[in-house]
Write a protein that holds these residues in place. Structure first.
Motif, short mmCIF file in Angstrom:
data_model
loop_
_atom_site.label_atom_id
_atom_site.label_comp_id
_atom_site.label_asym_id
_atom_site.label_seq_id
_atom_site.Cartn_x
_atom_site.Cartn_y
_atom_site.Cartn_z
N ALA A 189 0.83 -1.21 0.00
CA ALA A 189 0.00 0.00 0.00
C ALA A 189 0.86 1.26 0.00
CB ALA A 189 -0.93 -0.01 1.22
N GLN A 190 1.93 1.24 0.81
CA GLN A 190 2.83 2.39 0.84
C GLN A 190 3.52 2.57 -0.50
OE1 GLN A 190 5.73 2.17 3.92
NE2 GLN A 190 6.53 4.23 3.60
N SER A 191 3.93 1.47 -1.11
CA SER A 191 4.59 1.55 -2.41
C SER A 191 3.63 2.09 -3.47
CB SER A 191 5.10 0.16 -2.82
OG SER A 191 5.70 0.20 -4.09
N SER A 192 2.36 1.66 -3.41
CA SER A 192 1.37 2.15 -4.37
C SER A 192 1.13 3.65 -4.17
CB SER A 192 0.07 1.38 -4.21
OG SER A 192 0.26 0.00 -4.44
N ALA A 193 1.08 4.07 -2.90
CA ALA A 193 0.89 5.51 -2.64
C ALA A 193 2.07 6.31 -3.19
CB ALA A 193 0.74 5.74 -1.13
N ASN A 194 3.30 5.81 -2.99
CA ASN A 194 4.46 6.50 -3.52
C ASN A 194 4.43 6.52 -5.05
OD1 ASN A 194 5.47 6.95 -0.98
ND2 ASN A 194 6.71 5.09 -0.95
N VAL A 200 1.98 11.63 -10.33
CA VAL A 200 1.52 13.03 -10.37
C VAL A 200 2.70 13.97 -10.63
CG1 VAL A 200 0.49 14.87 -9.00
CG2 VAL A 200 -0.46 12.56 -8.89
N GLU A 201 3.81 13.71 -9.94
CA GLU A 201 4.99 14.55 -10.14
C GLU A 201 5.52 14.44 -11.57
OE1 GLU A 201 9.48 15.13 -8.20
OE2 GLU A 201 8.04 13.70 -7.34
N LEU A 202 5.52 13.20 -12.10
CA LEU A 202 5.97 13.01 -13.48
C LEU A 202 5.07 13.72 -14.47
CD1 LEU A 202 7.86 11.63 -15.50
CD2 LEU A 202 6.38 9.62 -15.40
N LEU A 320 9.78 5.56 -10.92
CA LEU A 320 8.45 4.95 -11.05
C LEU A 320 8.56 3.52 -11.55
CD1 LEU A 320 5.39 5.32 -10.97
CD2 LEU A 320 5.49 6.22 -13.30
N LYS A 321 9.46 3.28 -12.47
CA LYS A 321 9.64 1.92 -12.97
C LYS A 321 10.12 0.99 -11.85
CE LYS A 321 12.08 -0.72 -16.54
NZ LYS A 321 13.05 -0.64 -17.67
N ALA A 322 11.07 1.50 -11.02
CA ALA A 322 11.56 0.68 -9.91
C ALA A 322 10.44 0.38 -8.91
CB ALA A 322 12.71 1.40 -9.20
N VAL A 323 9.57 1.37 -8.66
CA VAL A 323 8.46 1.16 -7.73
C VAL A 323 7.48 0.13 -8.29
CG1 VAL A 323 6.43 2.26 -6.73
CG2 VAL A 323 8.63 3.39 -6.61
N GLU A 324 7.22 0.19 -9.59
CA GLU A 324 6.32 -0.79 -10.20
C GLU A 324 6.90 -2.19 -10.09
OE1 GLU A 324 5.81 0.64 -14.12
OE2 GLU A 324 4.27 2.13 -13.59
N GLU A 325 8.21 -2.32 -10.29
CA GLU A 325 8.83 -3.64 -10.14
C GLU A 325 8.75 -4.13 -8.70
OE1 GLU A 325 12.78 -3.13 -11.56
OE2 GLU A 325 12.21 -3.09 -13.70
N GLU A 326 8.96 -3.20 -7.74
CA GLU A 326 8.87 -3.58 -6.33
C GLU A 326 7.45 -3.99 -5.97
OE1 GLU A 326 9.72 -1.62 -1.91
OE2 GLU A 326 10.03 -0.46 -3.73
#
Length: 379
Positions: A189-194, A200-202, A320-326
């Protein structure tokens, strides 16, 4: 063979206080910050303890007895007396809900302790209170501590209890899997929020990039137009200077044509002697040239800023790509843990089914026994 050890059944966080042994009135802080406060069940002794550890120091080690009373003294503070430890413990919670939850759990544990005490007195204690007489306190803990928690204090292993084991023999693995599953869900959930925040920033950076690109194209077009105008002004200035030079050389050419010896070659007049209109025009052209050069320098600065924003946008895309992989990895771990949890529950379900079948067979045997007895009495 199964072995048991002391297990946490409920955990919350609070500031711990001890009563001043000298005055018996003032509170002395026992913890520097909010620490975990846990209820533990000792299946070997069929007892419950309230334990809290800060670092390597146990700030609470209180065995719950049927005579204990937890008193709420304010909206977020409560206390109870422990005659065995010869002290009074106080807990300061972060919210009223946490205090209410602790009071409810204290009442449940106290009631379970009372039931166990009565069974011990009557000599009918045959199994752990966790198997049904305590309201399943360990079945649904609000928060659970694992072996890696600092508040986890295992007790000595217990010798196996004679007789068949009920499905409650498997709560340790299931509780651990639930704990890990909850941790992974929170991390996901935290990763999805980030990820949403970075999206949004992108998008904001992309919008700024598009706006700056449009402004750059427009400014480039303006610069080209201004360069053309500047070149035209320079040519016009050169033409005016040439005309002025020709006018100054005019009398000399006339004297040569009439045969009169020319005077010494006259130098071009200084700018102070130029016509007023020409001097005004040249000054205006020079001022406009300076303005255009300043605008070109400003556009170059904007171009550098846009390149910096492009670098930030690229970095955000990589993040963002790293977060999606995580997130994908966490989702896979959650799926694996859910499968393991289902596998761990399978023996419990099987044992429950066997108990139901055994109960039905017992009922059938009782009914058959009653029929046989009735027949024998009839004969």
């Amino acid at each position: 063979m199964f072995t048991y050890r002391e297990q946490p059944i409920f955990t919350t966080r609070a500031h711990v206080f001890h009563i001043d042994p000298a005055t018996k009135k003032n509170w002395i802080p026992a913890s520097g910050q909010a620490v975990p406060v846990s209820f533990f069940f000792d299946s070997n002794r069929s007892t419950y303890r309230i334990i809290s550890v800060e670092g390597t120091k146990a700030v609470i080690n209180s065995t719950v007895t049927p005579n204990m009373v937890f008193t709420k003294t304010s909206q977020k503070f409560g206390q109870w007396a422990d005659p065995r430890a010869n002290t009074i413990y106080g807990l300061g919670f972060g919210s009223e809900a946490d205090l209410a939850q602790f009071i409810e759990k204290f009442k449940e544990v106290k009631e379970a302790t009372r039931i166990v005490s009565q069974k011990q007195q009557n000599g009918t204690l045959q199994s752990s209170p966790r198997d049904g007489s305590t309201g399943d306190l360990s079945g649904t803990p609000t928060k659970t501590l694992g072996p890696s928690s600092p508040a986890y204090i295992p007790s000595a292993p217990e010798s196996p209890i004679s007789g068949p084991k009920s499905p409650s023999s498997f709560p340790t693995m299931e509780a651990q899997l639930k704990y890990e599953n909850e941790k992974l869900k929170i991390a996901l959930a935290q990763s999805s929020a980030n990820a949403k925040k970075w999206e949004v920033e992108l998008q904001t950076l992309k919008n700024n990039n598009a706006r700056l690109t449009a402004a750059l194209h427009e400014s480039t077009s303006n610069v080209d137009e201004w360069k053309k105008q500047l070149q035209a002004y320079k040519e016009e200035c050169a033409t005016l200077r040439s005309q002025l030079t020709n006018k100054c050389d005019g009398p000399e050419s006339s004297s040569q044509a009439s045969g009169v010896p020319p005077a010494a070659a006259a130098a071009p007049p200084p700018p102070a002697q130029w016509p007023e209109e020409l001097r005004t025009r040249i000054g205006a052209l020079e001022s406009e040239n300076e303005l255009k050069e300043k605008e070109i320098a400003s556009l170059r600065l904007q171009l550098d800023e846009m390149e910096l924003d492009m670098t930030k946008a690229t970095a955000a895309q990589d993040k963002l790509k790293a977060v999606e992989e995580e997130s994908s990895s966490l989702q896979q771990q959650i799926s694996r843990l859910e499968k393991e949890l289902a596998d761990a529950r399978a023996p419990q379900q099987k044992a429950a089914d066997m108990q139901q079948q055994l109960g039905r067979h017992l009922q059938d045997a009782t009914a058959l026994n009653e029929q046989i007895t009735s027949v024998l009495k009839g004969t």
